[in-house]
Write a protein that holds these residues in place. Structure first.
Motif, mmCIF file in Angstrom:
data_model
loop_
_atom_site.group_PDB
_atom_site.id
_atom_site.type_symbol
_atom_site.label_atom_id
_atom_site.label_comp_id
_atom_site.label_asym_id
_atom_site.label_seq_id
_atom_site.Cartn_x
_atom_site.Cartn_y
_atom_site.Cartn_z
ATOM 1 N N ILE A 190 -1.955 131.456 47.596
ATOM 2 C CA ILE A 190 -1.892 132.228 46.365
ATOM 3 C C ILE A 190 -2.431 131.387 45.205
ATOM 4 O O ILE A 190 -2.026 130.241 45.018
ATOM 5 C CB ILE A 190 -0.442 132.650 46.050
ATOM 6 C CG1 ILE A 190 0.114 133.533 47.155
ATOM 7 C CG2 ILE A 190 -0.366 133.363 44.706
ATOM 8 C CD1 ILE A 190 -0.578 134.858 47.292
ATOM 9 N N GLY A 191 -3.369 131.947 44.468
ATOM 10 C CA GLY A 191 -3.855 131.305 43.253
ATOM 11 C C GLY A 191 -3.252 131.976 42.037
ATOM 12 O O GLY A 191 -3.137 133.207 42.000
ATOM 13 N N ILE A 192 -2.827 131.183 41.064
ATOM 14 C CA ILE A 192 -2.235 131.725 39.839
ATOM 15 C C ILE A 192 -3.081 131.272 38.660
ATOM 16 O O ILE A 192 -3.321 130.080 38.479
ATOM 17 C CB ILE A 192 -0.780 131.246 39.662
ATOM 18 C CG1 ILE A 192 0.070 131.628 40.880
ATOM 19 C CG2 ILE A 192 -0.180 131.837 38.389
ATOM 20 C CD1 ILE A 192 1.498 131.125 40.811
ATOM 21 N N VAL A 193 -3.557 132.220 37.870
ATOM 22 C CA VAL A 193 -4.375 131.900 36.704
ATOM 23 C C VAL A 193 -3.806 132.617 35.486
ATOM 24 O O VAL A 193 -3.063 133.600 35.607
ATOM 25 C CB VAL A 193 -5.856 132.304 36.907
ATOM 26 C CG1 VAL A 193 -6.469 131.555 38.065
ATOM 27 C CG2 VAL A 193 -5.986 133.810 37.112
ATOM 28 N N GLY A 194 -4.188 132.132 34.332
ATOM 29 C CA GLY A 194 -3.729 132.737 33.085
ATOM 30 C C GLY A 194 -3.807 131.734 31.958
ATOM 31 O O GLY A 194 -4.001 130.534 32.186
ATOM 32 N N ALA A 195 -3.646 132.219 30.764
ATOM 33 C CA ALA A 195 -3.700 131.340 29.587
ATOM 34 C C ALA A 195 -2.460 130.456 29.534
ATOM 35 O O ALA A 195 -1.456 130.705 30.212
ATOM 36 C CB ALA A 195 -3.807 132.189 28.321
ATOM 37 N N SER A 196 -2.525 129.413 28.725
ATOM 38 C CA SER A 196 -1.387 128.514 28.560
ATOM 39 C C SER A 196 -0.205 129.273 27.965
ATOM 40 O O SER A 196 -0.366 130.096 27.066
ATOM 41 C CB SER A 196 -1.768 127.341 27.650
ATOM 42 O OG SER A 196 -2.798 126.579 28.221
ATOM 43 N N GLY A 197 0.982 128.993 28.499
ATOM 44 C CA GLY A 197 2.194 129.606 27.971
ATOM 45 C C GLY A 197 2.508 130.981 28.494
ATOM 46 O O GLY A 197 3.415 131.648 27.988
ATOM 47 N N THR A 198 1.773 131.432 29.531
ATOM 48 C CA THR A 198 2.011 132.784 30.061
ATOM 49 C C THR A 198 3.044 132.813 31.183
ATOM 50 O O THR A 198 3.457 133.889 31.602
ATOM 51 C CB THR A 198 0.698 133.402 30.575
ATOM 52 O OG1 THR A 198 0.103 132.509 31.527
ATOM 53 C CG2 THR A 198 -0.269 133.642 29.434
ATOM 54 N N GLY A 199 3.453 131.633 31.687
ATOM 55 C CA GLY A 199 4.499 131.600 32.712
ATOM 56 C C GLY A 199 4.049 131.097 34.069
ATOM 57 O O GLY A 199 4.793 131.225 35.041
ATOM 58 N N LYS A 200 2.849 130.510 34.166
ATOM 59 C CA LYS A 200 2.348 130.031 35.465
ATOM 60 C C LYS A 200 3.243 128.917 36.018
ATOM 61 O O LYS A 200 3.714 128.985 37.159
ATOM 62 C CB LYS A 200 0.909 129.517 35.335
ATOM 63 C CG LYS A 200 -0.078 130.509 34.758
ATOM 64 C CD LYS A 200 -1.492 129.997 34.817
ATOM 65 C CE LYS A 200 -1.691 128.687 34.079
ATOM 66 N NZ LYS A 200 -1.458 128.818 32.628
ATOM 67 N N SER A 201 3.463 127.896 35.212
ATOM 68 C CA SER A 201 4.292 126.769 35.667
ATOM 69 C C SER A 201 5.739 127.197 35.874
ATOM 70 O O SER A 201 6.442 126.634 36.723
ATOM 71 C CB SER A 201 4.227 125.619 34.663
ATOM 72 O OG SER A 201 2.920 125.082 34.601
ATOM 73 N N THR A 202 6.186 128.195 35.119
ATOM 74 C CA THR A 202 7.557 128.681 35.276
ATOM 75 C C THR A 202 7.768 129.262 36.667
ATOM 76 O O THR A 202 8.831 129.077 37.282
ATOM 77 C CB THR A 202 7.867 129.740 34.202
ATOM 78 O OG1 THR A 202 7.690 129.153 32.907
ATOM 79 C CG2 THR A 202 9.285 130.264 34.338
ATOM 80 N N ILE A 203 6.760 129.959 37.189
ATOM 81 C CA ILE A 203 6.873 130.544 38.534
ATOM 82 C C ILE A 203 7.101 129.456 39.572
ATOM 83 O O ILE A 203 7.989 129.557 40.427
ATOM 84 C CB ILE A 203 5.615 131.373 38.870
ATOM 85 C CG1 ILE A 203 5.579 132.643 38.007
ATOM 86 C CG2 ILE A 203 5.588 131.748 40.351
ATOM 87 C CD1 ILE A 203 4.332 133.470 38.170
ATOM 88 N N ILE A 204 6.306 128.375 39.506
ATOM 89 C CA ILE A 204 6.479 127.324 40.519
ATOM 90 C C ILE A 204 7.762 126.537 40.274
ATOM 91 O O ILE A 204 8.376 126.040 41.228
ATOM 92 C CB ILE A 204 5.257 126.384 40.584
ATOM 93 C CG1 ILE A 204 5.062 125.613 39.295
ATOM 94 C CG2 ILE A 204 3.999 127.153 40.946
ATOM 95 C CD1 ILE A 204 4.003 124.537 39.398
ATOM 96 N N ASN A 205 8.215 126.436 39.016
ATOM 97 C CA ASN A 205 9.500 125.782 38.753
ATOM 98 C C ASN A 205 10.644 126.545 39.389
ATOM 99 O O ASN A 205 11.606 125.958 39.895
ATOM 100 C CB ASN A 205 9.738 125.651 37.247
ATOM 101 C CG ASN A 205 8.896 124.571 36.603
ATOM 102 O OD1 ASN A 205 8.423 123.662 37.284
ATOM 103 N ND2 ASN A 205 8.685 124.661 35.307
ATOM 104 N N LEU A 206 10.533 127.878 39.382
ATOM 105 C CA LEU A 206 11.564 128.703 40.013
ATOM 106 C C LEU A 206 11.490 128.585 41.534
ATOM 107 O O LEU A 206 12.523 128.521 42.209
ATOM 108 C CB LEU A 206 11.399 130.161 39.585
ATOM 109 C CG LEU A 206 11.706 130.476 38.116
ATOM 110 C CD1 LEU A 206 11.327 131.916 37.786
ATOM 111 C CD2 LEU A 206 13.174 130.235 37.803
#
Length: 406
Positions: A190-206
């Motif tokens: 799975i690739g996750i893309v998006g602008a900074s602050g949209t929640g990408k890193s939050t998903i992997i933190n969860l």
């Protein structure tokens, strides 16, 4: 006892000022490159001198206080021995006491005051102990964010991950992810893309269970992640982050961090797979080369390949890549891409990427915006659609074209 509160206040302040000096020095040493780059050496020197002057002032006042306090106590104790000798001497002269009995009383008095003298020095050491214990207690009393249920399960992870109406915010009143529904199949990339602050890193933190969802569910192989024993779960995740962290130690120790019981042959095999063996062999002591604090003696690409070798050695069913090639030069990017391909074979992969080469072969690409999935599909499918992903690709292509020209 009368001076106890005064002594505690004085020396507690002294140890607090000492902490401020040490913290300031640690910050400057850790951020030396930033300090020198901005030409702030003089500012930081002045700041450090100000803190040390304040610490010196407090310490001097305390030493003066102690230099006055201790002679007073010694004088009182000396007066006690003097009184015993004076009145006992009168009794000896009057025939009411023998010289041996007087000597016996003097000896007892000196024994008594010897321990009292030791006790007068104890408040200073005691205040040092109390101040240290207060600082330690501040850490020990912190409640952990993540706590296992009473009877957690030891799940051998296969790799399926599912978000069901999941919401989360680092601050309760400010959600980062809202009503997220997402399924990642076993063995899928799975690739996750998006602008900074949209929640990408939050998903992997969860997914790594560094935080827990506020609402909804996060399921791993059909089990609520809150019911899985956290240490056992973490032992089945491989992680390669953008900011690679290496410990102060040898290359061998850093790769073995994932599996301390791994043999040297397994470590070398992991390093070869990560395209790291060649440069390691050229270092002065090979795998026993000391890398220094945070691996400062190695380049960014070398540190990244060691981190990938560490993840390969772990051989975890879930691998998380957080912009693993974002700060790598084009020369090393090809080698790291090959290493990542070897790492991700047959595993569930979640990768956050800014470089197109990292995500264009993904089984599914998620476009995150405003804490939700706004687009989902393969690279070709998303290119055929008009939307956020197409705009993202155009911006990246322009940025990469400019970088190549440079």
């Amino acid at each position: 006892y009368a001076f106890r509160k005064n002594i505690h206040r004085r020396f507690h302040l002294q140890f607090k000022k000492s902490d401020e000096v040490n913290s300031s020095l640690q910050d400057v040493i850790s951020g030396m490159r930033v300090v020198k780059s901005y030409g702030k050496e003089e500012n930081e020197r002045d700041k450090f001198n100000m803190l040390t002057d304040e610490f010196c002032r407090v310490q001097t006042k305390n030493e003066v206080f102690w230099a006055v306090f201790m002679p007073m106590v010694s004088l009182l104790m000396g007066a006690g021995v003097f009184l015993v000798i004076y009145f006992g001497g009168l009794d000896v002269l009057g025939g009411r006491m023998t010289t041996g009995e007087l000597l016996q009383f003097v000896t007892y008095t000196q024994l008594l005051y010897m321990y009292l003298n030791w006790m007068t020095n104890m408040p200073r050491e005691l205040m040092n102990l109390i101040s240290s214990m207060e600082r330690i207690n501040d850490v020990l009393t912190q409640e952990p964010f993540i706590e296992d249920v009473q009877k957690p399960i030891h799940l051998d992870v296969e790799g399926e991950i599912r978000f069901e109406h999941a919401s989360f915010g680092y601050k309760s009143y400010q959600p980062v992810l809202e009503d997220l529904n997402l399924t990642i199949k076993k063995g899928e990339m799975i690739g996750i893309v998006g602008a900074s602050g949209t929640g990408k890193s939050t998903i992997i933190n969860l997914i790594m269970r560094l935080y827990e969802v506020d609402d909804g569910k996060l399921l791993v192989d059909g089990h609520n992640i809150k019911e899985i024993q956290s240490d056992y779960f973490h032992s089945q995740i491989g992680v390669v982050l953008q900011e690679t962290f290496l410990f102060s130690g040898t290359i061998l120790e850093n790769i073995r961090f994932a599996r301390p019981d791994a043999s040297l042959e397994e470590v070398i095999m992991a390093a070869k797979t990560a395209n790291a063996h060649e440069f390691i062999s050229q270092t002065p002591d090979g795998y026993n080369t000391y890398v220094g604090e945070k691996g400062h003696s190695l380049s960014g690409g070398e540190r990244q390949r060691i981190a990938i070798a560490r993840a390969i050695l772990k051989n975890a069913p879930i691998v998380i890549l957080d912009e693993a090639t974002a700060s790598i030069d084009p020369e090393n990017e090809h080698l790291i891409q090959e290493a990542i391909s070897a790492l991700t074979h047959g595993k569930t992969i979640i990768t956050i990427a800014h470089r197109l080469a990292t995500i264009e072969n993904a089984d599914q690409i998620l476009v995150i915006d405003g804490g939700t999935v706004v687009q989902k599909g393969t690279h070709k499918e998303l290119l055929a659609q008009r939307g956020t992903y197409q705009e993202f690709i155009k911006i990246r292509e322009q940025a990469e074209g400019w970088r190549i020209q440079q």
